[in-house]
Design an enzyme around this catalytic site. Structure first.
Site, short mmCIF file in Angstrom:
data_model
loop_
_atom_site.label_atom_id
_atom_site.label_comp_id
_atom_site.label_asym_id
_atom_site.label_seq_id
_atom_site.Cartn_x
_atom_site.Cartn_y
_atom_site.Cartn_z
N ASP A 95 42.51 37.23 38.29
CA ASP A 95 41.14 36.10 37.77
C ASP A 95 41.56 34.44 38.62
OD1 ASP A 95 38.05 36.45 36.75
OD2 ASP A 95 38.93 35.70 35.06
N HIS A 151 35.38 27.58 41.58
CA HIS A 151 34.56 26.79 41.54
C HIS A 151 35.03 25.17 41.81
CE1 HIS A 151 32.66 29.49 38.70
NE2 HIS A 151 33.61 29.65 38.24
N ALA A 201 32.43 28.38 34.31
CA ALA A 201 34.41 28.66 33.86
C ALA A 201 34.85 29.78 34.34
CB ALA A 201 34.10 29.73 32.68
N HIS A 245 42.41 41.72 40.12
CA HIS A 245 41.03 41.08 39.72
C HIS A 245 40.85 40.27 40.39
CE1 HIS A 245 38.39 40.77 36.09
NE2 HIS A 245 38.26 39.34 37.20
N HIS A 303 41.38 40.63 32.24
CA HIS A 303 41.89 40.20 31.58
C HIS A 303 41.84 39.54 30.17
CE1 HIS A 303 37.21 39.24 31.40
NE2 HIS A 303 37.47 38.56 32.65
N HIS A 325 34.35 43.33 31.53
CA HIS A 325 34.42 41.87 30.87
C HIS A 325 34.20 42.34 29.57
CE1 HIS A 325 34.45 37.47 30.74
NE2 HIS A 325 33.87 38.26 29.64
N LEU A 377 36.62 32.29 31.00
CA LEU A 377 36.43 33.38 30.17
C LEU A 377 37.24 35.10 30.39
CD1 LEU A 377 32.79 32.25 29.78
CD2 LEU A 377 33.99 32.16 28.71
N LYS A 437 32.26 47.59 37.82
CA LYS A 437 32.46 46.44 36.99
C LYS A 437 31.35 46.52 36.21
CE LYS A 437 34.23 42.82 35.04
NZ LYS A 437 34.75 41.75 35.90
N ASN A 480 30.44 39.98 41.15
CA ASN A 480 29.94 38.74 40.52
C ASN A 480 29.39 37.75 41.90
OD1 ASN A 480 32.35 37.84 40.23
ND2 ASN A 480 31.80 36.64 39.08
N HIS A 524 38.33 36.61 42.27
CA HIS A 524 36.94 36.46 42.32
C HIS A 524 37.33 35.27 44.40
CE1 HIS A 524 35.42 37.24 38.82
NE2 HIS A 524 36.28 36.73 38.17
N LEU A 525 36.91 36.26 45.19
CA LEU A 525 36.90 35.33 46.47
C LEU A 525 35.06 34.76 47.04
CD1 LEU A 525 38.17 38.16 48.60
CD2 LEU A 525 39.27 36.19 47.44
C1 NCD Z 1 34.90 34.42 36.70
C2 NCD Z 1 33.90 33.42 37.31
O1 NCD Z 1 34.21 32.47 37.74
O2 NCD Z 1 33.21 34.16 38.54
N1 NCD Z 1 34.99 33.64 35.50
C3 NCD Z 1 36.17 33.08 34.11
O3 NCD Z 1 36.12 32.39 33.65
N2 NCD Z 1 36.93 34.00 33.85
C4 NCD Z 1 33.91 35.32 35.67
C5 NCD Z 1 34.60 36.26 35.19
O4 NCD Z 1 35.96 37.52 35.25
O5 NCD Z 1 34.44 36.50 34.05
ZN ZN Z 2 36.89 37.47 36.44
ZN ZN Z 3 35.32 37.85 33.41
#
Ligand code: NCD
Ligand code: ZN
Ligand code: ZN
Length: 355
Positions: A253, A257, A269, A13, A180, A142, A225, A105, A41, A15-16
Site C-alpha cells: 500500500d 503524496h 492519507a 497492492h 491492508h 478497501h 487509511l 478494486k 484510484n 499506488h504508482l
Molecule cells: C491510498 C492512496 O493514497 O491512494 N491511501 C492510503 O492511506 N492507503 C488509498 C488507499 O489505499 O486506501
Molecule cells: Zn492502497
Molecule cells: Zn485502501
C-alpha cells in the site's frame, strides 16, 4: 544469518500514481518486485480495459525512462479496474480474458483517497460480482464503512460484520482480498474464512500503532487509511504475517503524496514505503524470529492465491545498518521538484537490499 536470499517477491497492492509522480516512484517498486498489483484510484479512475492498457504502458515507459531497459524488462505491472456503479461487466471479463486486467478494486465511496467515484450501494453491482465469481477474477476490497457516526478506529471491523460477511455469503465462489488489514478482527475473520478469502498486510501496519501519529505532536507521515490501530492489533498483524498461513501476503500500500499535501491543514492519507519496503518487512520478520517465513509471505502466498506462477529470480538482503533519508525527490515539473517523506525517514533499518 548475514544474508537472506529469497525468490523474487511481488507487491500485491501499490499506488504508482501517474504523470510526474509515476516517474518519481515507479523504479523503487520495480527494483524490488517482479510484479505489482497497481491500484486504479487515479483521477479519473481506471474503469475500463482500454484505460488499464494505456496506464500499463505509461508505467512500463516510466520504469524504462527512470530505471533502464533491464529494470523494465524484469517488471510486470498487474492492472486493476476501479469498480463504479456503472462499470461494464462484459468489458471487465474481456479485459481479464485478454490478460490486461488482473483484478477489480472495490472502494466504498468516500472511504479513502480518490474514492468518490466508488460504490455507494453494493446491490447496484450484483451483476458485476456475479461475473467476477463466474470467471474467477479477484475482487480487492478497501474494507471500511464510511458512516460518519462510526468511529474511525472501528470502520474496518464494522465493515467486516455489515458488508463483507454478507457479501461472501451471497457470492460464495468469489475470490476476495481484504486489502491492508489493520485489526485483529480482520486477521481472525480472514483466518477462519473460506479458502477464497485472503488479505494483504502493509509494512507500516506491522511497525506502528496509532500512537505514532501523535508522538510529540501531530505526525502526518504516519497517517494512512485504514488508520493504524491500537498496539494489540499491531501484534495480531505481526502474528498473522509471520505465521506461514497462505491467506496472508505482502501488499505494501505504498501511497505517495507530496510532502506539502501531507503536511497541510487537511493532510492526505497514505504512507510512501516503496523505497524501503523489503527492508521494512525483513526487520519485522527478523524481530519475530521468522526470517525463514519471509519468502512465503513475500513471494509464494500471493501468486498461489491469484493463480499465477511463482517468480523465477531471487533477491538478496544483507544484515547491515541502513539509514533511511529524511526526504526523497518527488515529482519534477519544470524547475520544481516536490519532496516525498519515505516511511522510516531518519531511522536506521537493520537490512539492505543488495541484489
Ligand atoms: C491510498 C492512496 O493514497 O491512494 N491511501 C492510503 O492511506 N492507503 C488509498 C488507499 O489505499 O486506501
Ligand atoms: Zn492502497
Ligand atoms: Zn485502501
Amino acid at each position: 544469518m548475514q544474508q537472506l536470499t529469497i525468490r523474487r517477491p511481488d507487491d500485491w497492492h501499490v499506488h504508482l500514481r501517474d504523470g510526474a509522480m509515476l516517474q518519481a516512484v515507479a523504479a523503487a517498486t520495480a527494483r524490488q518486485f517482479a510484479r505489482a498489483i497497481v491500484m486504479p484510484n487515479l483521477r479519473p479512475p481506471v474503469t475500463t480495459t482500454a484505460m488499464a492498457r494505456a496506464y500499463r504502458e505509461r508505467i512500463q515507459a516510466a520504469v524504462r525512462t527512470t530505471g533502464g531497459d533491464a529494470l523494465a524488462a524484469g517488471f510486470t505491472p498487474l492492472m486493476t479496474a476501479y469498480l463504479t456503479e456503472t462499470i461494464d461487466p462484459a468489458d471487465l471479463a474481456a479485459g481479464h480474458a485478454e490478460g490486461v486486467l488482473t483484478a477489480v478494486k472495490l472502494y466504498p465511496a468516500g472511504a479513502t483517497t480518490n474514492s468518490d467515484a466508488g460504490v455507494r450501494d453494493l446491490a447496484a453491482i450484483t451483476p458485476v460480482l456475479e461475473t467476477l465469481e463466474r470467471i474467477g477474477m479477484p475482487l480487492l476490497i478497501h474494507g471500511e464503512v464510511t458512516d460518519s457516526d462510526i468511529d474511525i478506529f472501528d470502520r474496518e471491523a464494522v465493515f467486516i460484520e455489515r458488508v463483507l460477511a454478507p457479501l461472501l455469503a451471497r457470492h460464495p465462489g468469489l475470490k476476495v482480498v481484504l486489502e491492508h488489514i489493520t485489526t485483529s478482527d480482520a486477521a481472525d475473520f480472514v483466518r477462519s474464512g473460506p479458502a477464497n478469502l485472503a488479505a494483504t498486510i502493509t509494512p507500516h501496519h506491522l511497525h506502528i500503532n496509532r500512537n505514532a501519529m501523535f508522538a510529540g505532536g501531530l505526525r502526518p507521515d504516519f497517517y494512512c487509511l485504514p488508520v493504524a490501530k491500537r498496539e494489540l492489533h499491531r501484534i495480531a498483524l505481526r502474528a498473522a504475517a509471520t505465521s506461514g498461513n497462505p491467506k496472508f501476503f505482502l501488499g505494501t500500500d505504498s501511497a505517495p503524496h507530496e510532502r506539502h499535501a501531507k503536511e497541510s491543514a487537511c493532510g492526505c492519507a497514505g504512507i510512501y514505503n516503496a523505497p524501503v519496503a523489503l527492508e521494512s518487512y525483513a526487520a519485522v520478520f527478523d524481530a519475530e524470529s521468522a526470517l525463514d517465513r519471509l519468502e512465503a509471505f513475500a513471494s509464494e502466498h500471493g501468486p498461489r492465491f491469484y493463480g499465477l506462477p511463482l517468480n523465477s529470480g531471487t533477491i538478496t538482503l544483507e544484515r547491515v545498518d541502513t539509514l533511511v533519508p529524511d526526504r526523497l525527490d518527488g515529482a519534477v515539473s519544470g524547475d520544481h521538484t516536490t519532496e516525498l517523506v519515505p516511511f522510516h525517514a531518519g531511522e536506521t533499518l537493520g537490512w539492505k537490499l543488495v541484489g
